[in-house]
Design a protein around this motif. Structure first.
Motif, PDB file in Angstrom:
ATOM      1  N   LYS A 151       0.817  -1.207   0.000  1.00 34.90           N
ATOM      2  CA  LYS A 151       0.000   0.000   0.000  1.00 34.90           C
ATOM      3  C   LYS A 151       0.855   1.264   0.000  1.00 34.90           C
ATOM      4  CE  LYS A 151      -2.462  -0.873   3.648  1.00 34.90           C
ATOM      5  NZ  LYS A 151      -3.509  -0.755   4.696  1.00 34.90           N
ATOM      6  N   THR A 152       0.280   2.315  -0.563  1.00 34.19           N
ATOM      7  CA  THR A 152       0.939   3.612  -0.543  1.00 34.19           C
ATOM      8  C   THR A 152       1.128   4.083   0.893  1.00 34.19           C
ATOM      9  OG1 THR A 152      -0.068   4.201  -2.652  1.00 34.19           O
ATOM     10  CG2 THR A 152       0.771   6.001  -1.309  1.00 34.19           C
ATOM     11  N   HIS A 186      -0.558   5.801  -9.378  1.00 31.80           N
ATOM     12  CA  HIS A 186      -0.749   4.570  -8.609  1.00 31.80           C
ATOM     13  C   HIS A 186      -1.941   4.646  -7.649  1.00 31.80           C
ATOM     14  CE1 HIS A 186       1.092   6.566  -5.117  1.00 31.80           C
ATOM     15  NE2 HIS A 186       2.001   7.027  -5.945  1.00 31.80           N
ATOM     16  N   ILE A 187      -2.742   5.708  -7.730  1.00 30.99           N
ATOM     17  CA  ILE A 187      -3.935   5.843  -6.895  1.00 30.99           C
ATOM     18  C   ILE A 187      -5.163   5.850  -7.794  1.00 30.99           C
ATOM     19  CG2 ILE A 187      -5.219   7.390  -5.357  1.00 30.99           C
ATOM     20  CD1 ILE A 187      -2.605   8.186  -4.094  1.00 30.99           C
ATOM     21  N   ASP A 212      -5.577   2.382  -3.790  1.00 33.50           N
ATOM     22  CA  ASP A 212      -4.511   2.126  -4.740  1.00 33.50           C
ATOM     23  C   ASP A 212      -5.015   1.344  -5.945  1.00 33.50           C
ATOM     24  OD1 ASP A 212      -2.827   3.349  -3.000  1.00 33.50           O
ATOM     25  OD2 ASP A 212      -1.740   1.554  -2.398  1.00 33.50           O
ATOM     26  N   ASN A 237       4.516   2.011  -8.127  1.00 35.48           N
ATOM     27  CA  ASN A 237       4.556   2.429  -6.720  1.00 35.48           C
ATOM     28  C   ASN A 237       5.495   1.517  -5.953  1.00 35.48           C
ATOM     29  OD1 ASN A 237       3.955   3.788  -4.362  1.00 35.48           O
ATOM     30  ND2 ASN A 237       1.960   2.824  -4.075  1.00 35.48           N
TER      31      ASN A 237
END
Length: 640
Positions: A151-152, A186-187, A212, A237
């Motif tokens: 995850k970001t 990337h979102i 994401d 990402n």
């Protein structure tokens, strides 16, 4: 004369992509799955339901769905597979704030309040929702995909925000931050919510939710007959830090060298500075590039400073002018190094209305380009330093909608006006000259009207009172409103373009290949200095889906004209055209390219070409796109 290098398409050396067996298999699977997976919009139980015209067919469909649902509940291999693949209960996700301007009135109540707390929730790509945080992954594939995803990081999300903890909340900060997050590659989607329950007269708590995409992806192609192929891998990402890597490898090309490779690396938004670094390395047979740039764009309506600095080393092969005796295209080699730097500053108008942020901006920009040639095919290339300055006026805002270019994700629609005037001076090794250019563009959007964009631009060099390398560019794009029949959605796209070259150099010619005019068209001998093209497409978004890949079908018609000479008219020449049909598969939750297969018909074939009347090919490049009203940098009008 200065030559602004542009990459010229090389001769087509790959046989047509023939994915027919795979396409048929996918379509059969999609049609089978659709019976039980087609998502139906939630019905309003307070209204009377219409009587079904075909009750027997409706009953049959209900029976099929019920039988498949019962099979999925069995503890067998087939039952587990059906339960993992199909979703019988989940309705279409409701998305808030669509068809409305991003400036929400309730946010105006919080202007200049102190941000007390910022809570960030970063969601995995599969099974979650930014509109309903109670939704969770339900099947094996969603859980397995999330387990392979990083995850970001919250720090990466925080770096995109235009507001900070314990600082006053500026106008536009909330909505602009939400848009910036959503436009991050990337979102997939983002929502920023003010906690109204804890809000006071002087402070607020803000909740940020992001979702994401599955950032690891790629694409590829392979021809069994020739053994030629391409593999592309990308990570958008890396380790959740926003670093983007992409690599491409081509093999069995049977050209001067049987392989080609390219790699790209981007570091986005270094340490809250909104400065990004781009590194490129391309090693192809007829195009080689090494470049490094640091850039800061006018990423937001409130950005004051932007600019870039970088260098590039390029060797390429360009198309030379054809003679009547030529049966094959002639090429020449160009090699050069270039250093490029520019700086921009926006000035906003004063306002005495507290909490109101004027949209209009005056933009000042300056740019210096130093080009040194190592290889030249003609005398029209010279070492030079080009100095440019520009002044512009920009008004831009954004709306939200869906099913424009995406397959259901929230899309930000830029509208507004951009006017700019550019002047410059070129200090050349052999001769000097001046430059002048101007452009005007605008766009409008309405839920019942659709989207309309128009642009006109002109630029030319002036040497000894002679205007040379001039270009007049016209463009209009219209996208109709979304027509809906349940979960079936239809849009029409109309694009008209005109490019008129004035006193261009002989080696500067226009083509109508692919995105330049006619999709799927390829020829190095069909060239001109004036071009006009019209493109039409009807895109039908279907409710068919398999493992998150949604299906859209389309039909299109393209027509283009070319002519040579300053006084010529393209419309007096016989046009080239193409008509076709195809389908697209896209999973918005992943970074895999859109899978597009097209069957095109070409009534008039180019001379000395191996093209056929009908061509089946695969493509992932988008043909239409939004034109942003973000001031970029002072530049020379492009001719390609």
């Amino acid at each position: 004369m200065n030559h602004i290098a542009t990459r010229v398409p090389m001769p087509y050396l790959h046989p047509p992509f023939r994915p027919l067996p795979l396409a048929c298999l996918l379509c059969m699977l999609l049609l089978c799955v659709n019976v039980c997976r087609a998502q139906v919009l939630p019905q309003d139980t307070t209204q009377a339901q219409p009587i079904q015209d075909d009750s027997v067919r409706q009953t049959f469909n209900d029976r099929v769905i019920q039988n498949l649902k019962q099979m999925s509940e069995r503890k067998t291999i087939m039952g587990k597979l059906l339960k993992a693949l199909l979703d019988f209960e989940r309705n279409s996700e409701e998305v808030y704030g669509l068809d409305a301007e991003l400036i929400r009135k309730e946010y105006e109540l919080h202007n200049f309040k102190v941000v007390r707390n910022i809570d960030i929730l970063s969601l995995d790509p599969f099974g979650y929702s930014v509109n309903d945080t109670s939704r969770l992954p339900r099947n094996f594939f969603e859980k397995a995909g999330n387990s392979l995803h990083v995850k970001t990081g919250r720090a990466e999300v925080r770096n995109k925000l235009l507001f900070r903890k314990m600082e006053p909340l500026e106008p536009l900060a909330l909505v602009e931050s939400e848009r910036l997050l959503r436009q991050t590659r990337h979102i997939l989607d983002a929502r920023i919510i003010v906690n109204e329950e804890t809000t006071t007269n002087d402070s607020v708590d803000v909740f940020v939710i992001t979702r994401d995409i599955f950032s690891l992806g790629g694409s590829g192609s392979y021809s069994p007959s020739s053994g030629k192929g391409r593999i592309t891998l990308r990570e958008l990402n890396f380790l959740g830090q926003g670093h983007q890597l992409e690599g491409t490898y081509k093999f069995n090309l049977n050209r001067p060298r049987p392989w080609e490779a390219a790699g790209y690396y981007t570091v986005d938004n270094i340490g809250r500075t909104y400065i990004s670094a781009d590194l490129a390395y391309v090693d192809e047979n007829y195009y080689k590039e090494k470049s490094l740039f640091l850039r800061r764009d006018f990423f937001s309506l409130t950005t004051k400073y932007a600019g870039a600095i970088g260098a590039s080393w390029i060797d390429e092969r360009i198309l030379l002018p054809a003679t009547p005796e030529d049966t094959v295209a002639r090429f020449g080699n160009v090699g050069y190094t270039r250093q490029d730097a520019w700086l921009g500053r926006t000035l906003k108008f004063k306002t005495y209305n507290l909490g109101y942020e004027p949209r209009g901006r005056v933009i000042l920009g300056t740019r210096v380009i130093n080009t040194n040639y190592t290889t030249t095919p003609t005398e029209n290339f010279q070492d030079n330093i080009l100095m440019l300055g520009s002044v512009g006026y920009s008004i831009r805002k954004y709306y939200k909608d869906r099913f424009i270019f995406g397959f259901g994700r929230t899309e930000d629609i830029p509208v507004g006006t951009l006017f700019s005037i550019t002047g410059g001076y070129q200090d050349g090794e052999v001769w000097d000259r001046r430059y002048f250019g101007s452009s005007l563009s605008f766009a409008r959007y309405g839920t019942n009207f659709g989207y309309l964009y128009s642009r006109v631009g002109y630029g030319t060099f002036i040497r000894d009172d002679r205007w040379e390398q001039g270009v007049l560019d016209l463009e209009t794009l219209y996208i109709t409103r979304l027509a809906e029949w349940g979960n079936w959605k239809l849009r029409h796209y109309l694009l008209g373009r005109g490019t008129l070259g004035i006193n261009r150099n002989p080696e500067e010619m226009l083509s109508i290949n692919n995105e330049s005019g006619i999709r799927g068209f390829r020829s190095d001998l069909v060239r001109g200095t004036r071009r006009a093209s019209f493109n039409y497409e009807a895109n039908l978004y279907t409710p068919l889906s398999l493992l998150g890949f949604r299906l859209a079908t389309f039909i299109y018609a393209d027509v283009a004209w070319l002519s040579v000479g300053n006084q010529s008219s393209p419309f007096k020449e016989k046009p080239y055209s193409s008509y076709g049909i195809g389908f697209r598969l896209r999973n918005e939750f992943t970074s895999f390219s859109t899978i597009q297969v097209t069957l095109g018909y070409y009534p008039q074939l180019p001379p000395n070409s191996n093209m056929r009347d009908f061509r089946l090919y695969e493509s992932s490049a988008p043909f239409y796109d939004f034109r942003n009203f973000q001031f970029d940098r002072p530049g020379v009008a492009e001719f390609y």
